[in-house]
Design an enzyme around this catalytic site. Structure first.
Site, PDB file in Angstrom:
ATOM      1  CE  LYS A  60       1.938   7.163  14.866  1.00 45.32           C
ATOM      2  NZ  LYS A  60       2.800   6.984  13.740  1.00 45.32           N
TER       3      LYS A  60
HETATM    4  N1  GLU Z   1       5.050   3.369   8.010  1.00 42.54           N
HETATM    5  C1  GLU Z   1       3.689   3.049   7.730  1.00 42.54           C
HETATM    6  C2  GLU Z   1       2.788   3.685   8.753  1.00 42.54           C
HETATM    7  O1  GLU Z   1       3.226   4.021   9.833  1.00 42.54           O
HETATM    8  C3  GLU Z   1       3.419   1.568   7.747  1.00 42.54           C
HETATM    9  C4  GLU Z   1       4.055   0.872   6.633  1.00 42.54           C
HETATM   10  C5  GLU Z   1       3.691  -0.560   6.416  1.00 42.54           C
HETATM   11  O2  GLU Z   1       3.494  -1.306   7.401  1.00 42.54           O
HETATM   12  O3  GLU Z   1       3.638  -0.935   5.280  1.00 42.54           O
HETATM   13  O4  GLU Z   1       1.620   3.855   8.503  1.00 42.54           O
END
Ligand code: GLU
Length: 314
Positions: free
Chosen positions: A248
């Site tokens: 990112k």
């Molecule tokens: N918050 C996690 C991420 O951005 C993804 C979580 C999920 O989809 O289980 O990698």
């Protein structure tokens, strides 16, 4: 049963093209099956959060033409939809697991404790935890600040992924006892995501293939909590031309760079869909026009490699 699927970004920067493509696929799968699409902001790790990123994510998703039925901006029956507002809930649930003897304190100074709030990508995980603190008494631990680990019993965990098929992992050997609460009392990604998916009645977990290796750990938590395991689908990733993961932090892969370079929504959606094998022709399209006939089972199983510099003409 009503399908409830979610997209759960972490606000650690602006969305890159890969996470945007995942969001599109999760949304298409939910909509094509007449299900609900839920947005949850996974701002567990406040040190890694970038100010303004959460709002920017919502903006980029709206710009792409996605809508959601429940989310941090519109609320819903299972609010709040921001993990930073759910810490009390994680704490209570972790205490229950601890009281049942399923967790144990760990005072090791390992990197996996520090990194536990971040969803691990393949290759990011260190060696399996050897169980150093398992079975130790509070005296042995010397009153030091402790993390909590979930104790994994031997046995293969097997599940059928809607995209990748049968997946098996011997968690006790490949991962070992894993962290569910960090030393600073923050819930770990593995626990928070399972507790939230249960609480929000998520029936279908669709997410990037970098999380495939987390799923067996999450299934162990569902089993410990005696809850129904959701259906899983992991979608291939979008990688840089050299095969590395997008970050990112790289401005070049932000959706903003494409917007600045004059890309219209339809052009980007058409391109994302085409790279995933959703369409066979590269042409501008709106997300809603892709819903009819969409099938996640038919998408390409290989990661896409893209040269973003070429896309924006740099
Ligand atoms: N918050 C996690 C991420 O951005 C993804 C979580 C999920 O989809 O289980 O990698």
């Amino acid at each position: 049963m009503m399908i409830r699927s979610r997209f759960a970004p972490s606000p650690t920067g602006r969305m890159h093209l890969g996470s945007l493509r995942t969001a599109l696929l999760v949304w298409l799968d939910a909509r094509a099956r007449g299900g609900k699409f839920i947005l949850r902001m996974e701002d567990l790790d406040q040190q890694r959060e970038i100010k303004g990123a959460a709002d920017q994510i919502l903006e980029d998703l709206h710009w792409l033409g996605l809508d959601w039925d429940e989310g941090p901006d519109i609320g819903g029956p299972f609010a709040p939809y921001k993990q930073s507002e759910r810490f009390g809930f994680y704490k209570e649930e972790a205490e229950k697991l601890l009281a049942r003897g399923l967790l144990y304190p760990c005072v090791c100074t390992r990197r996996d404790i520090e990194l536990a709030t971040v969803a691990p990508a393949a290759g990011d995980e260190g060696p399996p935890y050897p169980g150093t603190c398992y079975g130790k008494s509070p005296e042995d631990l010397g009153g030091k600040k402790a993390a909590l680990r979930f104790h994994v019993k031997p046995g293969k965990i097997t599940f059928t992924d809607r995209v990748f098929g049968k997946i098996s992992q011997e968690v006790s050997e490949e991962i070992g006892d894993f962290v569910v609460v960090r030393k600073d009392a923050a819930a770990a990604y593995q626990l928070a995501v399972v507790l939230d998916d249960i609480a929000m009645e998520i029936t279908d977990v669709v997410r990037g293939a970098d999380l495939l290796s987390s799923t067996p750990r999450q299934i162990l938590l569902y089993e410990a909590l005696e809850k129904k395991i959701p259906a899983y689908a992991h979608v291939p990733l979008m990688l840089a031309a050299n095969g590395e993961k997008f970050s990112k932090r790289e401005r070049s892969v932000h959706v903003g760079s494409l917007r600045e370079a004059g890309w219209k929504r339809e052009k980007l959606v058409g391109w994302l869909a085409w790279t995933a094998g959703v369409t066979s022709r590269l042409e501008p399209v709106q997300p809603k026009d892709l819903v009819k006939g969409f099938s996640l089972e038919k998408i390409k199983k290989e990661d896409a490699r893209v040269d973003v510099g070429m896309l924006i003409g740099t």
